[in-house]
Design a protein around this motif. Structure first.
Motif, PDB file in Angstrom:
ATOM      1  N   SER A   3     -32.869  -3.496  52.754  1.00  0.00           N
ATOM      2  CA  SER A   3     -32.090  -4.332  53.669  1.00  0.00           C
ATOM      3  C   SER A   3     -31.220  -3.440  54.557  1.00  0.00           C
ATOM      4  O   SER A   3     -31.403  -3.392  55.765  1.00  0.00           O
ATOM      5  CB  SER A   3     -31.245  -5.334  52.890  1.00  0.00           C
ATOM      6  OG  SER A   3     -30.401  -4.687  51.965  1.00  0.00           O
ATOM      7  N   ALA A  27     -33.587 -10.224  50.491  1.00  0.00           N
ATOM      8  CA  ALA A  27     -33.219  -9.067  51.311  1.00  0.00           C
ATOM      9  C   ALA A  27     -32.403  -9.484  52.526  1.00  0.00           C
ATOM     10  O   ALA A  27     -31.434  -8.807  52.901  1.00  0.00           O
ATOM     11  CB  ALA A  27     -34.481  -8.324  51.748  1.00  0.00           C
ATOM     12  N   LEU A  28     -32.768 -10.585  53.138  1.00  0.00           N
ATOM     13  CA  LEU A  28     -32.008 -11.073  54.293  1.00  0.00           C
ATOM     14  C   LEU A  28     -30.591 -11.460  53.895  1.00  0.00           C
ATOM     15  O   LEU A  28     -29.625 -11.150  54.605  1.00  0.00           O
ATOM     16  CB  LEU A  28     -32.731 -12.274  54.910  1.00  0.00           C
ATOM     17  CG  LEU A  28     -34.029 -11.964  55.674  1.00  0.00           C
ATOM     18  CD1 LEU A  28     -34.786 -13.243  55.990  1.00  0.00           C
ATOM     19  CD2 LEU A  28     -33.729 -11.194  56.959  1.00  0.00           C
ATOM     20  N   SER A  31     -28.522  -8.450  53.318  1.00  0.00           N
ATOM     21  CA  SER A  31     -28.264  -7.742  54.573  1.00  0.00           C
ATOM     22  C   SER A  31     -27.220  -8.446  55.441  1.00  0.00           C
ATOM     23  O   SER A  31     -26.853  -7.935  56.496  1.00  0.00           O
ATOM     24  CB  SER A  31     -29.574  -7.591  55.348  1.00  0.00           C
ATOM     25  OG  SER A  31     -29.390  -6.844  56.515  1.00  0.00           O
ATOM     26  N   ALA A 102     -36.466  -3.128  59.659  1.00  0.00           N
ATOM     27  CA  ALA A 102     -35.471  -2.422  58.833  1.00  0.00           C
ATOM     28  C   ALA A 102     -35.643  -0.911  58.867  1.00  0.00           C
ATOM     29  O   ALA A 102     -34.739  -0.179  58.447  1.00  0.00           O
ATOM     30  CB  ALA A 102     -35.564  -2.919  57.391  1.00  0.00           C
ATOM     31  N   MET A 149     -40.155  -5.926  50.535  1.00  0.00           N
ATOM     32  CA  MET A 149     -38.722  -6.115  50.737  1.00  0.00           C
ATOM     33  C   MET A 149     -37.939  -6.105  49.431  1.00  0.00           C
ATOM     34  O   MET A 149     -36.717  -6.005  49.427  1.00  0.00           O
ATOM     35  CB  MET A 149     -38.459  -7.410  51.499  1.00  0.00           C
ATOM     36  CG  MET A 149     -39.023  -7.426  52.913  1.00  0.00           C
ATOM     37  SD  MET A 149     -38.437  -6.063  53.947  1.00  0.00           S
ATOM     38  CE  MET A 149     -36.706  -6.492  54.142  1.00  0.00           C
TER      39      MET A 149
END
Length: 469
Positions: A3, A27-28, A31, A102, A149
């Motif tokens: 991330s 992961a989003l 992040s 990323a 991810m």
């Protein structure tokens, strides 16, 4: 988890919360992105309750969203989400595109991308194996192993930068817009997944997009120049710097192949040649890859050596879900002058849910078949096609009956090849479940004392499982 704040203050909707979708959503969130998730299954949505918005993107105004992340399993050619996202100008992407976005935030690294109808799983596993043995940090992702991810970013070591080795299906490429691999490869293209495309040309064009995303100075490797791969090869040569588009050199490796027990057959020579071209681009020396190739072990369900019993070899090739994939497996075991004066030696277990009518590329390999044992829904049709073409045909319906009959008939030097040339869904959950069933049937033989347990090649913890059949 990959991330690194790459998506901070951005907005994404995630449709589908299976392995890759859930990893992308996590992961989003880590992040710092604003995330909305949706899945038809309550249990899949439950893990995100209270952590982000939960809503069906088909019922949302998507204005202002930076992307809609969908699973590769979503059929973009028929699913209403395609037109809905287009109304708002929102790109439909997958987890590979998130990885591409990323990349600037990750430690120094390189990326390898491999696509093709057949052979890509073995090729990426082989590249990863060689890099690891050479001491370079490496991980597998894409259509194999853990979702990209969800993985821990690679750090450089004393040997060099980390290498992300990605197996890429056409579905994943369709959802990727900006991936620029330092090295990319195409193993081959044969008709498959045509329910998702407007004909074979459109399917081939999906594969070609991997190379169109590459910068002109990066390397493109082709395992075959058969059409349509040959045409893609020529188009890429026209847009790239000299020497940055190459065909894998099979002849240079042919004399070495007998030293690689898990890489037999013409198709594995092609896979190895592609892998060697790529690892040499990444700085691996001939001495290093020559040391690594004999130590490679087959992937589960792909030409997997399960057991040897009284001179008879059992091969699990359950991942062969079409005739083009089975044909190389049949070709890997030709008659030998040293074994019963060159009589055919393959006992072929074939059948399931057919993707096509006919024998396809397998037809050219029937001289290697001593007997066929047909199973599943397509069993009767294969029986019709093979009767009179191979010495014996046994209509078995079930795999257990096929294994029993093949075991009784096989002689030392023979191969019992479970390579169904069909999808698995008539009798099994997926090709992995089908291959596990075959291994268990062979394991029963071992328990009866006819096969030494030490000869069994793989254990469950060795398995690397992909996201898409």
């Amino acid at each position: 988890m990959i991330s690194k704040n790459a998506f901070s203050n951005k907005s994404y909707s995630v449709l589908g919360l299976a392995r890759s979708g859930a990893a992308a959503a996590e992961a989003l969130l880590e992040s710092g992105a604003k995330v909305t998730v949706w899945d038809r299954q309550d249990v899949a949505r439950a893990r995100f309750e209270g952590r982000c918005d939960i809503a069906d993107p088909l019922e949302m105004d998507l204005t202002g969203f930076d992307g809609l992340v969908v699973s590769p399993g979503v059929p973009l050619n028929t699913h209403p989400i395609t037109q809905h996202a287009a109304k708002f100008g929102v790109p439909i992407i997958g987890d590979i595109e998130l990885f591409a976005l990323a990349r600037p935030n990750l430690p120094p690294h390189r990326v390898v991308g491999v696509t093709g109808t057949n052979g890509k799983s073995t090729t990426v596993a082989l590249i990863h194996h060689i890099l690891t043995m050479a001491g370079l940090p490496s991980l597998l992702g894409g259509n194999i192993g853990e979702p990209i991810m969800a993985q821990t970013p690679l750090e450089p070591n004393d040997v060099g930068e980390g290498v992300y080795v990605l197996e890429l299906s056409s579905y994943q490429i369709d959802l990727t817009l900006s991936l620029d691999p330092e090295a990319a490869a195409l193993t081959n293209i044969t008709p498959d997944h045509l329910d998702r495309y407007d004909g074979f040309a459109a399917y081939a064009a999906s594969k070609e997009r991997l190379f169109e995303m590459q910068s002109a100075h990066n390397l493109a490797v082709f395992g075959t120049l058969d059409e349509p791969a040959g045409a893609i090869h020529e188009r890429q040569k026209a847009r790239r710097e000299e020497g940055r588009v190459i065909a894998a050199d099979l002849e240079a490796l042919k004399a070495l192949q007998p030293q690689w027990p898990s890489l037999q057959g013409p198709h594995n020579l092609e896979n190895a040649a592609v892998a060697v071209a790529i690892v040499e681009e990444l700085g691996v020396t001939p001495a290093q890859w020559q040391h690594a190739l004999p130590r490679f072990r087959s992937l589960p369900h792909r030409m997997e050596l399960v057991c040897e019993e009284r001179g008879v070899v059992f091969i699990n090739d359950s991942k062969a879900t079409n005739t083009a994939s089975t044909a190389p497996a049949l070709a890997a075991y030709p008659p030998s002058a040293d074994i019963r004066s060159g009589a055919p030696r393959v006992h072929w277990i074939v059948g399931g849910l057919a993707k096509e009518d006919g024998l396809g590329e397998c037809e050219a390999m029937l001289s290697n078949v001593a007997a066929a044992y047909t199973i599943g829904e397509a069993g009767p049709r294969f029986g019709e096609l093979l009767t009179g073409r191979v010495p014996q045909v046994h209509n078995c319906e079930l795999a257990c009956e096929a294994v029993r009959r093949a075991r009784e008939a096989a002689e030392p030097g023979d191969v019992i090849l479970f390579s169904p040339a069909c999808a698995s869904f008539d009798q099994f959950r997926d090709y992995e479940n089908r291959g596990d069933h075959f291994r268990k049937l062979v394991g029963v033989i071992a328990e009866e004392g006819d096969c030494e347990p030490a000869a069994c090649a793989n254990t469950d913890e060795d398995y690397i499982k992909g996201d898409i059949a």
